[in-house]
Motif scaffolding. Structure first.
Motif, PDB file in Angstrom:
ATOM      1  N   LEU A 198       0.826  -1.203   0.000  1.00 10.99           N
ATOM      2  CA  LEU A 198       0.000   0.000   0.000  1.00 10.99           C
ATOM      3  C   LEU A 198       0.864   1.258   0.000  1.00 10.99           C
ATOM      4  CD1 LEU A 198      -2.594  -1.053   2.746  1.00 10.99           C
ATOM      5  CD2 LEU A 198      -2.833  -1.274   0.269  1.00 10.99           C
ATOM      6  N   VAL A 199       0.299   2.331  -0.555  1.00  8.67           N
ATOM      7  CA  VAL A 199       0.914   3.657  -0.492  1.00  8.67           C
ATOM      8  C   VAL A 199       0.115   4.485   0.510  1.00  8.67           C
ATOM      9  CG1 VAL A 199       1.532   5.722  -1.794  1.00  8.67           C
ATOM     10  CG2 VAL A 199       1.635   3.478  -2.909  1.00  8.67           C
ATOM     11  N   PRO A 200       0.757   5.062   1.536  1.00  8.42           N
ATOM     12  CA  PRO A 200       0.004   5.726   2.614  1.00  8.42           C
ATOM     13  C   PRO A 200      -0.915   6.861   2.156  1.00  8.42           C
ATOM     14  CG  PRO A 200       2.220   5.268   3.330  1.00  8.42           C
ATOM     15  CD  PRO A 200       2.182   4.933   1.866  1.00  8.42           C
ATOM     16  N   ASN A 201      -0.425   7.729   1.259  1.00 10.74           N
ATOM     17  CA  ASN A 201      -1.278   8.779   0.703  1.00 10.74           C
ATOM     18  C   ASN A 201      -1.966   9.657   1.750  1.00 10.74           C
ATOM     19  OD1 ASN A 201      -1.229   8.925  -2.205  1.00 10.74           O
ATOM     20  ND2 ASN A 201      -2.047   6.846  -2.221  1.00 10.74           N
ATOM     21  N   ALA A 202      -1.188  10.201   2.670  1.00  9.05           N
ATOM     22  CA  ALA A 202      -1.742  11.188   3.604  1.00  9.05           C
ATOM     23  C   ALA A 202      -2.207  12.416   2.833  1.00  9.05           C
ATOM     24  CB  ALA A 202      -0.684  11.573   4.633  1.00  9.05           C
ATOM     25  N   MET A 203      -3.150  13.140   3.406  1.00  7.96           N
ATOM     26  CA  MET A 203      -3.694  14.315   2.721  1.00  7.96           C
ATOM     27  C   MET A 203      -2.596  15.331   2.408  1.00  7.96           C
ATOM     28  SD  MET A 203      -6.842  16.784   3.885  1.00  7.96           S
ATOM     29  CE  MET A 203      -7.987  15.394   3.806  1.00  7.96           C
ATOM     30  N   GLU A 204      -1.675  15.535   3.344  1.00  6.19           N
ATOM     31  CA  GLU A 204      -0.574  16.481   3.145  1.00  6.19           C
ATOM     32  C   GLU A 204       0.661  15.742   2.662  1.00  6.19           C
ATOM     33  OE1 GLU A 204       2.237  19.514   5.806  1.00  6.19           O
ATOM     34  OE2 GLU A 204       1.360  17.704   6.665  1.00  6.19           O
ATOM     35  N   PRO A 205       1.191  16.075   1.484  1.00  8.91           N
ATOM     36  CA  PRO A 205       2.465  15.470   1.066  1.00  8.91           C
ATOM     37  C   PRO A 205       3.601  15.888   1.997  1.00  8.91           C
ATOM     38  CG  PRO A 205       1.355  16.541  -0.781  1.00  8.91           C
ATOM     39  CD  PRO A 205       0.653  16.983   0.473  1.00  8.91           C
ATOM     40  N   ARG A 206       4.670  15.134   1.975  1.00 11.87           N
ATOM     41  CA  ARG A 206       5.818  15.497   2.811  1.00 11.87           C
ATOM     42  C   ARG A 206       6.456  16.802   2.321  1.00 11.87           C
ATOM     43  NH1 ARG A 206      10.201  12.808   2.759  1.00 11.87           N
ATOM     44  NH2 ARG A 206       9.808  11.527   0.916  1.00 11.87           N
ATOM     45  N   ALA A 207       7.003  17.551   3.264  1.00 17.07           N
ATOM     46  CA  ALA A 207       7.677  18.803   2.951  1.00 17.07           C
ATOM     47  C   ALA A 207       8.754  19.046   3.993  1.00 17.07           C
ATOM     48  CB  ALA A 207       6.688  19.967   2.929  1.00 17.07           C
ATOM     49  N   ALA A 208       9.761  19.826   3.623  1.00 13.40           N
ATOM     50  CA  ALA A 208      10.851  20.148   4.552  1.00 13.40           C
ATOM     51  C   ALA A 208      11.451  21.493   4.183  1.00 13.40           C
ATOM     52  CB  ALA A 208      11.928  19.066   4.520  1.00 13.40           C
ATOM     53  N   ILE A 209      11.820  22.252   5.209  1.00 16.82           N
ATOM     54  CA  ILE A 209      12.537  23.520   5.025  1.00 16.82           C
ATOM     55  C   ILE A 209      13.769  23.480   5.906  1.00 16.82           C
ATOM     56  CG2 ILE A 209      12.458  26.038   5.212  1.00 16.82           C
ATOM     57  CD1 ILE A 209       9.380  25.789   5.139  1.00 16.82           C
ATOM     58  N   GLY A 210      14.929  23.627   5.291  1.00 14.48           N
ATOM     59  CA  GLY A 210      16.176  23.708   6.041  1.00 14.48           C
ATOM     60  C   GLY A 210      16.654  25.142   6.103  1.00 14.48           C
ATOM     61  N   LYS A 279      23.747  29.311   2.100  1.00 16.55           N
ATOM     62  CA  LYS A 279      23.556  30.375   3.095  1.00 16.55           C
ATOM     63  C   LYS A 279      22.162  31.005   3.026  1.00 16.55           C
ATOM     64  CE  LYS A 279      27.857  30.237   4.621  1.00 16.55           C
ATOM     65  NZ  LYS A 279      28.398  29.134   3.794  1.00 16.55           N
ATOM     66  N   ARG A 280      21.185  30.194   2.635  1.00 17.75           N
ATOM     67  CA  ARG A 280      19.794  30.654   2.590  1.00 17.75           C
ATOM     68  C   ARG A 280      18.865  29.488   2.919  1.00 17.75           C
ATOM     69  NH1 ARG A 280      19.065  33.682  -3.104  1.00 17.75           N
ATOM     70  NH2 ARG A 280      16.880  33.739  -2.372  1.00 17.75           N
ATOM     71  N   PRO A 281      17.674  29.774   3.406  1.00 19.75           N
ATOM     72  CA  PRO A 281      16.724  28.688   3.651  1.00 19.75           C
ATOM     73  C   PRO A 281      16.327  27.996   2.352  1.00 19.75           C
ATOM     74  CG  PRO A 281      16.035  30.711   4.761  1.00 19.75           C
ATOM     75  CD  PRO A 281      17.144  31.087   3.830  1.00 19.75           C
ATOM     76  N   ILE A 282      16.028  26.701   2.450  1.00 22.90           N
ATOM     77  CA  ILE A 282      15.647  25.909   1.272  1.00 22.90           C
ATOM     78  C   ILE A 282      14.369  25.148   1.601  1.00 22.90           C
ATOM     79  CG2 ILE A 282      16.324  24.089  -0.337  1.00 22.90           C
ATOM     80  CD1 ILE A 282      19.245  24.701   0.355  1.00 22.90           C
ATOM     81  N   LYS A 283      13.369  25.272   0.731  1.00 19.17           N
ATOM     82  CA  LYS A 283      12.107  24.540   0.893  1.00 19.17           C
ATOM     83  C   LYS A 283      11.997  23.456  -0.189  1.00 19.17           C
ATOM     84  CE  LYS A 283       7.965  26.404   1.771  1.00 19.17           C
ATOM     85  NZ  LYS A 283       6.633  27.093   1.564  1.00 19.17           N
ATOM     86  N   TRP A 284      11.547  22.295   0.250  1.00 19.60           N
ATOM     87  CA  TRP A 284      11.186  21.208  -0.676  1.00 19.60           C
ATOM     88  C   TRP A 284       9.805  20.707  -0.307  1.00 19.60           C
ATOM     89  CZ3 TRP A 284       9.990  16.175   0.888  1.00 19.60           C
ATOM     90  CH2 TRP A 284       9.735  15.272  -0.161  1.00 19.60           C
ATOM     91  N   THR A 285       8.933  20.585  -1.285  1.00 18.44           N
ATOM     92  CA  THR A 285       7.605  20.017  -1.082  1.00 18.44           C
ATOM     93  C   THR A 285       7.344  18.996  -2.179  1.00 18.44           C
ATOM     94  OG1 THR A 285       6.787  22.089  -0.119  1.00 18.44           O
ATOM     95  CG2 THR A 285       5.135  20.505  -0.891  1.00 18.44           C
ATOM     96  N   ALA A 286       6.956  17.806  -1.771  1.00 16.92           N
ATOM     97  CA  ALA A 286       6.701  16.741  -2.745  1.00 16.92           C
ATOM     98  C   ALA A 286       5.384  16.985  -3.465  1.00 16.92           C
ATOM     99  CB  ALA A 286       6.651  15.389  -2.042  1.00 16.92           C
TER     100      ALA A 286
END
Length: 793
Positions: A198-210, A279-286
C-alpha cells in the motif's frame, strides 16, 4: 447568574479545539511556512529500478536562470547514510544485513524514485526546469520487485555483499513442540495469501525547510514529522554530525501520517545540509506523484500458515512462514514490523498452545517498506482471520462458533501467549456479542435471499482481533534490537493565574490530541479547556520525546502527563497546607479545589499557583517557587485493544463490483476519553481497511517499474465506496497504566480487511470460492464469476 461550566473531562464528547483553525484554513503546515530569503529545491530521481551511474553532467543545469547550486553524492562524501532504528538477528544469532542507505545515490540506483541529484534555485519552477537539464548516464541493470523472485537462485543482487538479497532469516516460538502438536492433530488446515503493498497517501504530502543561521551556527528543520526529536537525533548525530544543541526540528500542523511520516527521509538531510552551503533557507515540497515513489510503502507480505486442530475443532498449534519485502533500503523501523510487531500477534484472540513462525526479510528494487497504520498487526490479523474462516469451512463448523470455541477465556487474563506477549485484559465474548447483535447477523440469510431475488450476491464476514499498542518497555525492546527508548515525557506548567500549558513529546497529525490531552488536564486539575494549551512538535520547546505512532499517545504520553499532574497536586497540597495551617496529610484535592478534610476550608488551584509564583506567604525555605513539573513514563507492557468487526457486502455479478452495505465495529480500546474522537478514529481506520481490501495496491512490474504510481492508477476509496460504520465500545481497562487506556488509532485498519474479504468469499460461496486475494477489484471478481460460469457450461 454564572453559567454552569459544561463537563469537559474524561468521557465527554468535547468538540475538537483544533478544528476551529483547520476549518477556517488557518492551520500552519510546513508548506505554509516561508522563511526570509527562501529558495527552493527539486530532487532529480531515478527513472530506473536498478542501474549503475556512469556519470552525471550538471553543467547545463548550473547555468540555468535562478539556479544557486546543484549537488550530487560527490558533494556529500562527508555525510553518513540514513540510519535504521531497529536491528534484527538471524536464527543463528548473527546480525541482519544492513547495507548503506545514502542520502543521494552513490554509484547505483536501486528503485524508481531513488534520489540522484538536488537543484536549489530561486523558485520551484526554476529548480524543476534545471533538473531536467541534468544528464545522467545510466547503465540499466535487471531489477527484481517481488520477494519470491528476489530470493530465487540467480536473482540480481540489490546490494553487493548481501547474499540472496536476504536481510534476515528470523524466527520465534518452539519448533519442536509445535511439530509435536501437529503430529497428533486430527486436522491440519493450510492457507497462503499475500498482504498487498500500500501507499500511505496522507492528505498532506511530505515537505521540509532547512535553514542555517551563519551568525550562530544553528540549524532549523521544519518538517512533516510524527516524531521530531527522533529526526533530530538520527539526522544530527548519524547523518550530518550536527550537535543537538545546534539543531532544532519543528513539526507544525501535520495533515495525516499513518506511519509514513515517522521516518527520517533523505530530503530532510538534503535541505538542512544544503542550506549551510547556499547560506539561505531551502524549501522542498513533494508533489503527489513524487510521494508515490519516495514515501515509505506499507504491508507486502507473502505468507503460508498451517493450523493444527483436534477432533473437536480446538486449536493445537500454528505454523507460519512469511516473506516480507523491505524494498531497496532499510527504512527507520522497517525490520521490526514483520517480526516483533507481526509474529508476536499470531496468537490473536485464540488460546493457541504452541506457535512457530519464521520470517525472511528480502531486499528488492522497490520503494522501502515500513510501518503503515497498524504496522504488522493488520498483517497478522488478516492472515489469522482468513485462516479461521477457511478452517471453519473445511471442518464444517459455524465460523462464529469456531471462534468462540477457541477464544481466550475472559477469566484467563493475564494471558501469556506462546510468542512472547502477555495480554493483561480483554473480553472477546462481549465484543463479539455486541457486534453480532448490532450487525443483524441472525437475520442475514433473509437479506441474502432478498438480494438473490434481485440478481445480486450477498455476503457477510467477521473478524475478531487483538493488537498491541504503546510499544514497551524500553529495556525489553532494547534487548530485541530497538535503537531508541520508547518512554514518553509530559510537562505540566501551571501559570500564576491558573491556566495550564502542557508540553508533550507525542505529536498530533489529525488525531485530536489538542482536545483529548486537554481533557485529561480538565478532568484531573479542574481547569477549563479554554485555559489549557497543548504544545508539541518543537524540539526547542518540548523535552525529548518519542513522538506518535502505534497508538501510543494516550497510553504512554497521556500517562506521562498524569504522572506530572500527580507531582503538581503533591506540591500544591504542601502549599495549601501552609496557607490553611493544616497538615499535608489532611489536605485533599479534587478537580481544582484543595480542601482540609472534614472542614470547609478550601483553596482553589489558582490560589495555590499564584502563591507559588508570588511567594509572599510561602515556605520558601522548604518548597521551591513555581508550579511546573515534568515526568517520564516507560510502560511495563504493551496495551492490547481488541474487538469484533462485521462487514456485509453485495456483489453485482454482471460487473464484479463489490459494494459495502454495512459495517459494524465493536472495539475494546480501554477507557474512552472522548467518544466522538474514538468514533472518528475507528471510522477512518475502517475506510483505509476497506480501501486495502477492495481497491488499493502498489503494483510493480517484474523489473521494478511502479505501474500504479499516481491517483490515475492507484485507486483510493471514495465516499460512495464506503458505507455508514456503526461504532461501539466495550471497555476492559488496561491494568498497567494509570489511565486504563489501550489505544484506538489503528483498530479500524486492523479488524476491517479480513471482515471485508470474509464477506466477499461468503458472497461467492456458491461458486466454490475459498479465497480471493486483496484487492477484490471488479475485474478480479468478474473473472472469478465468469470463469465459474464458463467451466459449468
Amino acid at each position: 447568574m454564572n453559567a454552569v461550566q459544561p463537563f469537559e473531562g474524561i468521557g465527554a464528547s468535547v468538540r475538537r479545539k483544533e478544528d476551529f483553525r483547520f476549518l477556517q484554513g488557518r492551520g500552519m503546515y510546513t508548506d505554509d511556512i516561508n522563511r526570509p530569503g527562501q529558495t527552493h529545491a527539486f530532487i532529480l530521481r531515478s527513472p530506473h529500478a536498478h542501474a549503475t551511474i556512469q556519470g552525471i553532467d550538471t553543467a547545463a543545469a548550473k547555468a540555468m536562470p535562478g539556479v544557486l547550486a546543484v549537488f550530487t553524492s560527490a558533494d556529500m562524501t562527508a555525510i553518513g547514510g540514513i540510519p535504521c532504528g531497529w536491528q534484527i538477528h538471524n536464527k543463528d544469532g548473527t546480525p541482519m544485513a544492513e547495507p548503506k542507505h545514502p542520502v543521494l545515490a552513490e554509484g547505483k540506483v536501486r528503485h524508481v524514485g531513488d534520489p540522484v541529484a538536488v537543484v536549489v534555485a530561486e523558485t520551484r519552477a526554476q529548480a524543476r526546469d534545471a533538473a531536467e537539464a541534468i544528464v545522467v548516464d545510466y547503465a540499466p541493470l535487471q531489477g527484481v520487485s517481488s520477494t519470491e523472485a528476489a530470493i530465487a537462485p540467480g536473482a540480481p543482487a540489490v546490494h553487493d555483499g548481501v547474499a540472496g538479497n536476504l536481510c534476515y532469516d528470523w524466527h520465534i516460538g518452539d519448533k519442536a513442540t509445535t511439530d509435536a502438536a501437529f503430529a497428533k492433530a486430527a486436522k491440519v488446515v493450510k492457507f497462503s495469501t499475500t498482504n498487498n503493498r500500500l501507499v500511505p497517501n496522507a492528505m498532506e504530502p511530505r515537505a521540509a525547510i532547512g535553514e542555517f543561521d551563519a551568525m550562530s551556527g544553528d540549524y532549523t528543520l521544519y518538517t512533516t514529522s510524527q516524531n521530531p526529536h527522533v529526526i533530530r537525533l538520527l539526522m544530527g548525530a548519524f547523518v550530518l554530525s550536527i550537535p543537538e544543541s545546534k539543531l532544532r526540528v519543528v513539526a507544525p500542523d501535520v495533515g495525516g501520517g499513518f506511519g509514513s511520516k515517522i521516518y527520517h527521509y533523505a530530503e530532510e538531510a538534503i535541505v538542512t545540509w544544503a542550506s549551510a552551503k547556499v547560506k539561505r533557507p531551502i524549501k522542498w515540497t513533494a508533489d503527489r506523484t513524487e510521494s508515490f515513489m519516495s514515501d515509505a510503502h506499507g504491508r507486502d507480505h507473502v505468507s503460508t500458515a498451517e493450523l493444527a486442530l483436534d477432533t473437536d475443532g480446538k486449536i493445537l498449534g500454528l505454523k507460519v512462514h512469511t516473506l516480507a519485502n523491505m524494498g531497496a533500503y532499510l527504512s527507520t523501523f522497517a525490520p521490526c514490523v514483520p517480526t516483533y510487531l507481526y509474529a508476536t500477534l499470531l496468537s490473536g484472540v485464540y488460546a493457541t498452545p504452541v506457535i512457530y513462525a519464521e520470517v525472511k526479510a528480502v531486499f528488492t528494487n522497490t520503494v522501502p517498506v515500513d510501518a503503515y497504520r497498524g504496522a504488522g498487526r493488520p498483517e497478522a490479523t488478516y492472515l489469522l482471520e482468513r485462516l479461521m474462516d477457511v478452517a471453519a469451512r473445511e471442518i464444517g463448523m459455524d465460523r462464529v462458533e469456531f471462534r468462540k470455541k477457541n477464544f481466550i477465556p475472559t477469566a484467563a487474563f493475564p494471558y501469556q501467549t506462546p510468542v512472547a506477549l502477555q495480554y493483561d485484559s480483554g473480553d472477546y465474548f462481549s465484543t463479539l456479542a455486541g457486534a453480532l447483535e448490532t450487525s443483524g447477523w441472525a437475520t442475514f440469510e433473509e437479506r441474502r435471499s432478498e438480494a438473490k431475488a434481485r440478481g445480486k450476491l450477498r455476503g457477510i464476514g467477521i473478524s475478531t482481533y487483538v493488537e498491541a499498542c504503546g510499544i514497551a518497555p524500553s529495556a525489553v525492546v532494547g534487548s530485541l534490537g530497538a535503537r531508541a527508548g520508547l518512554y514518553e515525557v509530559g510537562t505540566i506548567r501551571v501559570h500564576p493565574t491558573g491556566s495550564v500549558t502542557v508540553l508533550t513529546g507525542t505529536h498530533s497529525h489529525g488525531q485530536g490530541h489538542e482536545t483529548t490531552l486537554a481533557q485529561l488536564v480538565a478532568d484531573k486539575l479542574g481547569v477549563p479547556m479554554a485555559n489549557i494549551d497543548i504544545v508539541h512538535g518543537d524540539t526547542a520547546k518540548v523535552p525529548f520525546g518519542m513522538g506518535t505512532y502505534g497508538s501510543r499517545s494516550l497510553a504512554v504520553g497521556g500517562s506521562a502527563m498524569d504522572k506530572a499532574m500527580d507531582k503538581i497536586i503533591a506540591k500544591g497540597k504542601r502549599i495549601a497546607a501552609h496557607l490553611m495551617e493544616a497538615s499535608v496529610d489532611d489536605v485533599e484535592f479534587e478537580r481544582g479545589t484543595f480542601r482540609v478534610a472534614g472542614t470547609d476550608k478550601t483553596k482553589s488551584l489558582t490560589d495555590i499557583s499564584l502563591a507559588a509564583y508570588v511567594p509572599h506567604n510561602y515556605p520558601i525555605d522548604e518548597i521551591e517557587p513555581g508550579l511546573d513539573e515534568t515526568a517520564f513514563y516507560d510502560p511495563k507492557n504493551f496495551t492490547y485493544p481488541g474487538g469484533c468487526h462485521i462487514c456485509e457486502v453485495e456483489i453485482d455479478p454482471d460487473t464484479g463490483k463489490v459494494s459495502v452495505m454495512g459495517f459494524t465495529a465493536v472495539d475494546d480500546v480501554g477507557r474512552v476519553i472522548n467518544p466522538m474522537i474514538v468514533e472518528g478514529q475507528v471510522q477512518g481506520g475502517v475506510a483505509q481497511g476497506i480501501g486495502q481490501a477492495l481497491l488499493e495496491a502498489a503494483i510493480y512490474d517484474a523489473d521494478g517499474q511502479l505501474i500504479s504510481g499516481s491517483m490515475m492508477d492507484y485507486t483510493m476509496p471514495r465516499a460512495d465506496d464506503l458505507a455508514p460504520v456503526s461504532v461501539a465500545t466495550h471497555t476492559t481497562l488496561c491494568t498497567h497504566n494509570p489511565l486504563g487506556v489501550k489505544g484506538c488509532g489503528e483498530v479500524g485498519a486492523i479488524g476491517s480487511p479480513p471482515a471485508v474479504m470474509n464477506a466477499v468469499v461468503d458472497a461467492l460461496r456458491d461458486f466454490g470460492v475459498n479465497h480471493v486475494e486483496m484487492p477484490a477489484t471488479p475485474a478480479k471478481i468478474w473473472n472469478i464469476i465468469n470463469g465459474h460460469r464458463m467451466a459449468a457450461e
